[in-house]
Design a protein around this motif. Structure first.
Motif, PDB file in Angstrom:
ATOM      1  N   GLY A 237      12.780  -8.188  -5.390  1.00 32.77           N
ATOM      2  CA  GLY A 237      12.699  -7.088  -6.338  1.00 32.77           C
ATOM      3  C   GLY A 237      12.671  -5.729  -5.685  1.00 32.77           C
ATOM      4  N   GLY A 238      12.989  -5.685  -4.386  1.00 28.97           N
ATOM      5  CA  GLY A 238      13.063  -4.404  -3.690  1.00 28.97           C
ATOM      6  C   GLY A 238      11.768  -3.935  -3.069  1.00 28.97           C
ATOM      7  N   ARG A 239      10.678  -4.710  -3.256  1.00 29.24           N
ATOM      8  CA  ARG A 239       9.395  -4.300  -2.677  1.00 29.24           C
ATOM      9  C   ARG A 239       9.054  -5.218  -1.513  1.00 29.24           C
ATOM     10  NH1 ARG A 239       3.499  -3.861  -5.768  1.00 29.24           N
ATOM     11  NH2 ARG A 239       2.309  -3.198  -3.913  1.00 29.24           N
ATOM     12  N   PRO A 240       8.604  -4.666  -0.377  1.00 29.29           N
ATOM     13  CA  PRO A 240       8.330  -5.529   0.776  1.00 29.29           C
ATOM     14  C   PRO A 240       7.125  -6.437   0.543  1.00 29.29           C
ATOM     15  CG  PRO A 240       7.669  -3.273   1.247  1.00 29.29           C
ATOM     16  CD  PRO A 240       8.408  -3.234  -0.048  1.00 29.29           C
ATOM     17  N   THR A 241       7.255  -7.661   1.026  1.00 30.06           N
ATOM     18  CA  THR A 241       6.152  -8.611   1.033  1.00 30.06           C
ATOM     19  C   THR A 241       6.061  -9.229   2.428  1.00 30.06           C
ATOM     20  OG1 THR A 241       7.497 -10.526   0.394  1.00 30.06           O
ATOM     21  CG2 THR A 241       6.586  -9.193  -1.392  1.00 30.06           C
ATOM     22  N   VAL A 242       4.886  -9.734   2.755  1.00 28.07           N
ATOM     23  CA  VAL A 242       4.692 -10.486   3.997  1.00 28.07           C
ATOM     24  C   VAL A 242       3.706 -11.607   3.700  1.00 28.07           C
ATOM     25  CG1 VAL A 242       2.893  -8.895   4.844  1.00 28.07           C
ATOM     26  CG2 VAL A 242       4.119 -10.363   6.441  1.00 28.07           C
ATOM     27  N   LEU A 243       4.073 -12.802   4.111  1.00 30.15           N
ATOM     28  CA  LEU A 243       3.253 -13.990   3.845  1.00 30.15           C
ATOM     29  C   LEU A 243       2.920 -14.116   2.365  1.00 30.15           C
ATOM     30  CD1 LEU A 243       0.793 -13.711   6.889  1.00 30.15           C
ATOM     31  CD2 LEU A 243       2.880 -15.082   6.723  1.00 30.15           C
ATOM     32  N   GLY A 244       3.874 -13.727   1.529  1.00 29.43           N
ATOM     33  CA  GLY A 244       3.703 -13.835   0.090  1.00 29.43           C
ATOM     34  C   GLY A 244       2.907 -12.722  -0.552  1.00 29.43           C
ATOM     35  N   ASP A 248       1.605  -2.522   0.103  1.00 31.57           N
ATOM     36  CA  ASP A 248       1.507  -1.159  -0.424  1.00 31.57           C
ATOM     37  C   ASP A 248       1.930  -0.112   0.610  1.00 31.57           C
ATOM     38  OD1 ASP A 248       0.277  -1.822  -3.038  1.00 31.57           O
ATOM     39  OD2 ASP A 248      -1.387  -2.502  -1.783  1.00 31.57           O
ATOM     40  N   VAL A 249       1.589  -0.358   1.884  1.00 35.47           N
ATOM     41  CA  VAL A 249       1.909   0.596   2.957  1.00 35.47           C
ATOM     42  C   VAL A 249       2.333  -0.185   4.191  1.00 35.47           C
ATOM     43  CG1 VAL A 249       1.009   2.388   4.514  1.00 35.47           C
ATOM     44  CG2 VAL A 249       0.276   2.338   2.121  1.00 35.47           C
ATOM     45  N   VAL A 250       3.387   0.284   4.846  1.00 40.58           N
ATOM     46  CA  VAL A 250       3.752  -0.209   6.169  1.00 40.58           C
ATOM     47  C   VAL A 250       3.211   0.779   7.189  1.00 40.58           C
ATOM     48  CG1 VAL A 250       5.664  -0.564   7.783  1.00 40.58           C
ATOM     49  CG2 VAL A 250       5.781  -1.512   5.468  1.00 40.58           C
ATOM     50  N   PHE A 251       2.253   0.293   7.998  1.00 40.60           N
ATOM     51  CA  PHE A 251       1.676   1.089   9.076  1.00 40.60           C
ATOM     52  C   PHE A 251       2.571   0.872  10.288  1.00 40.60           C
ATOM     53  CE2 PHE A 251      -2.533   3.003  10.365  1.00 40.60           C
ATOM     54  CZ  PHE A 251      -2.159   3.344  11.645  1.00 40.60           C
ATOM     55  N   PRO A 270      16.343  -1.980   4.397  1.00 36.04           N
ATOM     56  CA  PRO A 270      15.694  -2.232   3.106  1.00 36.04           C
ATOM     57  C   PRO A 270      14.312  -1.598   2.996  1.00 36.04           C
ATOM     58  CG  PRO A 270      15.745  -4.232   4.443  1.00 36.04           C
ATOM     59  CD  PRO A 270      16.624  -3.234   5.128  1.00 36.04           C
ATOM     60  N   LEU A 271      13.640  -1.403   4.130  1.00 35.72           N
ATOM     61  CA  LEU A 271      12.341  -0.730   4.087  1.00 35.72           C
ATOM     62  C   LEU A 271      12.520   0.730   3.701  1.00 35.72           C
ATOM     63  CD1 LEU A 271       9.309  -0.534   4.540  1.00 35.72           C
ATOM     64  CD2 LEU A 271       9.762  -0.266   6.998  1.00 35.72           C
ATOM     65  N   LEU A 272      13.498   1.403   4.298  1.00 34.93           N
ATOM     66  CA  LEU A 272      13.732   2.803   3.946  1.00 34.93           C
ATOM     67  C   LEU A 272      14.128   2.949   2.484  1.00 34.93           C
ATOM     68  CD1 LEU A 272      15.603   4.269   7.057  1.00 34.93           C
ATOM     69  CD2 LEU A 272      13.194   4.501   6.429  1.00 34.93           C
ATOM     70  N   VAL A 273      14.920   2.017   1.982  1.00 38.11           N
ATOM     71  CA  VAL A 273      15.289   2.054   0.561  1.00 38.11           C
ATOM     72  C   VAL A 273      14.040   1.916  -0.309  1.00 38.11           C
ATOM     73  CG1 VAL A 273      16.519   0.839  -1.278  1.00 38.11           C
ATOM     74  CG2 VAL A 273      17.641   1.222   0.929  1.00 38.11           C
ATOM     75  N   ALA A 274      13.151   0.992   0.041  1.00 40.33           N
ATOM     76  CA  ALA A 274      11.927   0.801  -0.730  1.00 40.33           C
ATOM     77  C   ALA A 274      11.056   2.055  -0.701  1.00 40.33           C
ATOM     78  CB  ALA A 274      11.153  -0.404  -0.183  1.00 40.33           C
ATOM     79  N   VAL A 275      11.016   2.729   0.449  1.00 43.46           N
ATOM     80  CA  VAL A 275      10.251   3.974   0.555  1.00 43.46           C
ATOM     81  C   VAL A 275      10.884   5.047  -0.335  1.00 43.46           C
ATOM     82  CG1 VAL A 275       9.572   5.850   2.104  1.00 43.46           C
ATOM     83  CG2 VAL A 275       9.390   3.467   2.861  1.00 43.46           C
ATOM     84  N   GLU A 276      12.202   5.167  -0.283  1.00 48.64           N
ATOM     85  CA  GLU A 276      12.904   6.173  -1.089  1.00 48.64           C
ATOM     86  C   GLU A 276      12.728   5.922  -2.582  1.00 48.64           C
ATOM     87  OE1 GLU A 276      16.464   7.061   2.172  1.00 48.64           O
ATOM     88  OE2 GLU A 276      16.688   5.477   0.678  1.00 48.64           O
ATOM     89  N   GLN A 277      12.573   4.667  -2.972  1.00 41.16           N
ATOM     90  CA  GLN A 277      12.388   4.323  -4.388  1.00 41.16           C
ATOM     91  C   GLN A 277      10.930   4.360  -4.818  1.00 41.16           C
ATOM     92  OE1 GLN A 277      14.292   0.483  -4.689  1.00 41.16           O
ATOM     93  NE2 GLN A 277      16.355   1.374  -4.821  1.00 41.16           N
ATOM     94  N   GLY A 278      10.036   4.700  -3.901  1.00 47.70           N
ATOM     95  CA  GLY A 278       8.624   4.797  -4.236  1.00 47.70           C
ATOM     96  C   GLY A 278       7.935   3.465  -4.404  1.00 47.70           C
ATOM     97  N   ARG A 279       8.491   2.416  -3.810  1.00 48.56           N
ATOM     98  CA  ARG A 279       7.892   1.081  -3.946  1.00 48.56           C
ATOM     99  C   ARG A 279       6.866   0.797  -2.853  1.00 48.56           C
ATOM    100  NH1 ARG A 279      11.054  -2.232  -7.346  1.00 48.56           N
ATOM    101  NH2 ARG A 279      13.049  -1.296  -7.947  1.00 48.56           N
TER     102      ARG A 279
END
Length: 462
Positions: A237-244, A248-251, A270-279
């Motif tokens: 859905g365009g939002r990053p997930t890790v381990l399911g 909210d934030v990539v440090f 895809p991370l930059l796209v998610a940031v640009e979309q406010g996800r």
């Protein structure tokens, strides 16, 4: 070197008082015992801990923090002052390739970038001199307060700190507050944010264990942390997930220098796209290292740009920065005269250090006083017109530390002073640590060159 009568640098009043207290009471026990028993600290620093802390008087602390915040503001202003507002032009000027420049320029259009950095400084006996200014989220130092707490388990130090009203700042807490401020629009209000501490797969294979400690420590600040590499992120859905878990934030722990790899750039897309979309929030933005690049320090130091700064700004630059210049055929010497770079470098080899603008951790650095004449000439000639700077040597003043067998040990310190955003009752100091070497001529004082690490206490001006 061990002696009991070393000269005291001007800033060592607290250190001198602490050593006098130790001499009077001859306390038993090892000051570093608690640090050596900490799994997290020994993972980061093995067992290489200084026998005591470094002390930063309150007046001196305020001065260097003010200067560093001024320098930070000047570095952030370079696109406008020098390049007509173009971040892309600044990126090209410091030596970034087109792929890096495009990614950094794109990231600079999203979100906020607030002050956060670690200054690497020497104290030359009269004041602090800035060697490098690391401006990024990948600063290390999240264990700084743990070293302070471990050292306070040594009763004589605990008593001294209490008697003199000394304090320390929790660097990780300052980092988390900056992250909250930068990423506020995407943070949840009804639960703890999920923060992925992310590096490239290649880097994570080396630093992964320490980043897992970092992620776990975020829980102390109300954050759920997960450490992973960039390739472990998924985007349903365009939002990053890790381990399911939805993130909210990539440090960010990967650096601009990692973006030359096409595979890393593809994983970043895809991370930059998610940031640009406010996800999702990205902490910190990719352009952060652009302002902490060694080349930007050369721009502040260069005679060519002095008319761009007012009198107070120039006073700060002159006080804080050693002479630093891009390696170009012609330059200005410390007196302001036009000289040929190569001939100047050859004549002053013992007083110059050559640094690449795009690497970190001491990689690629050549100290003129450690090289023979032929090697130095070859290095400087090869660096001509490339992403390199020459910087005037700063000679650190001796800092006396307690010796294990009694007496005093003479060390030379690289100070890591952290700064973050200012607010009500907060002057933007974010803690510190020191790395100490017995070699006054060390080109790089680092753990890799055998240095020991210690904490910093501040205050005591009363």
């Amino acid at each position: 070197m061990t002696t009991s009568s070393l000269p005291q640098p001007p800033r060592s009043r607290l250190g001198h008082a602490y050593r006098e207290q130790l001499a009077r009471h001859a306390p038993p026990g090892r000051p570093t015992a608690a640090a050596r028993e900490s799994a997290a600290l020994t993972l980061a620093y093995r067992d290489r801990f200084l026998s005591g802390p470094a002390f930063l008087g309150e007046t001196e602390r305020r001065t260097v923090v003010d200067d560093l915040h001024t320098a930070y503001g000047l570095l952030r202003s370079l696109p406008e002052r020098v390049f007509g507002g173009s971040v892309t032009a600044l990126a090209a000027a410091v030596g970034l390739d087109p792929r890096q420049s495009a990614l950094i320029t794109r990231s600079a259009r999203t979100g906020a970038l607030l002050p956060l950095g670690r200054a690497d400084l020497y104290h030359d006996g009269t004041g602090f001199r800035l060697l490098e200014f690391n401006i990024t989220s990948a600063l290390g130092g999240f264990e700084n307060a743990d070293i302070n707490r471990a050292m306070l388990a040594y009763p004589p130090l605990e008593e001294f700190v209490r008697q003199h009203g000394l304090r320390y700042r929790d660097t990780l807490g300052c980092m988390v507050r900056t992250m909250y401020a930068e990423c506020a629009p995407v943070l949840p209000t009804d639960r703890a944010p999920v923060v992925a501490v992310v590096d490239t797969a290649e880097n994570f294979a080396v630093v992964g264990p320490r980043l897992r400690v970092f992620a776990a420590k975020l829980a102390d600040h109300g954050v759920e942390g997960i450490a992973c590499d960039l390739g472990e992120l998924r985007y349903p859905g365009g939002r990053p997930t890790v381990l399911g878990r939805a993130v909210d934030v990539v440090f960010r722990y990967f650096l601009a220098e990692d973006l030359t790899d096409p595979a890393t750039a593809a994983l970043l897309e895809p991370l930059l796209v998610a940031v640009e979309q406010g996800r999702v929030g990205l902490f910190s933005r990719l352009d952060a290292e652009l302002y902490g690049n060694k080349g930007t320090l050369a721009m502040l130091s260069d005679e060519l740009h002095r008319d761009l700064f007012d009198a107070a700004e120039l006073a700060c630059i002159d006080r804080l920065l050693p002479w630093t210049r891009y390696v170009r055929p012609r330059t200005t010497d410390p007196g302001g005269a036009r000289v040929g770079m190569l001939s100047y470098a050859l004549a002053h080899r013992q007083e110059l250090i050559l640094k690449p603008t795009l690497l970190h951790g001491g990689n690629g650095i050549t100290a003129g006083w450690e090289a023979d004449a032929a090697e130095w000439e070859n290095k400087v000639a090869s660096a001509m017109d490339g992403p390199y700077v020459l910087q005037h040597r700063v000679r650190p003043a001796a800092e006396p530390f307690p010796a294990d067998a009694g007496g005093v040990r003479e060390l030379f310190l690289n100070w890591g002073i952290y700064v973050s955003g200012r607010g009500a009752g907060d002057d933007g100091y974010a803690g510190g640590f020191v790395r100490g070497s017995t070699d006054p001529a060390a080109g790089v004082v680092s753990m890799g060159s055998g240095a020991e690490v210690g904490c910093v206490f501040h205050g005591g001006d009363r």
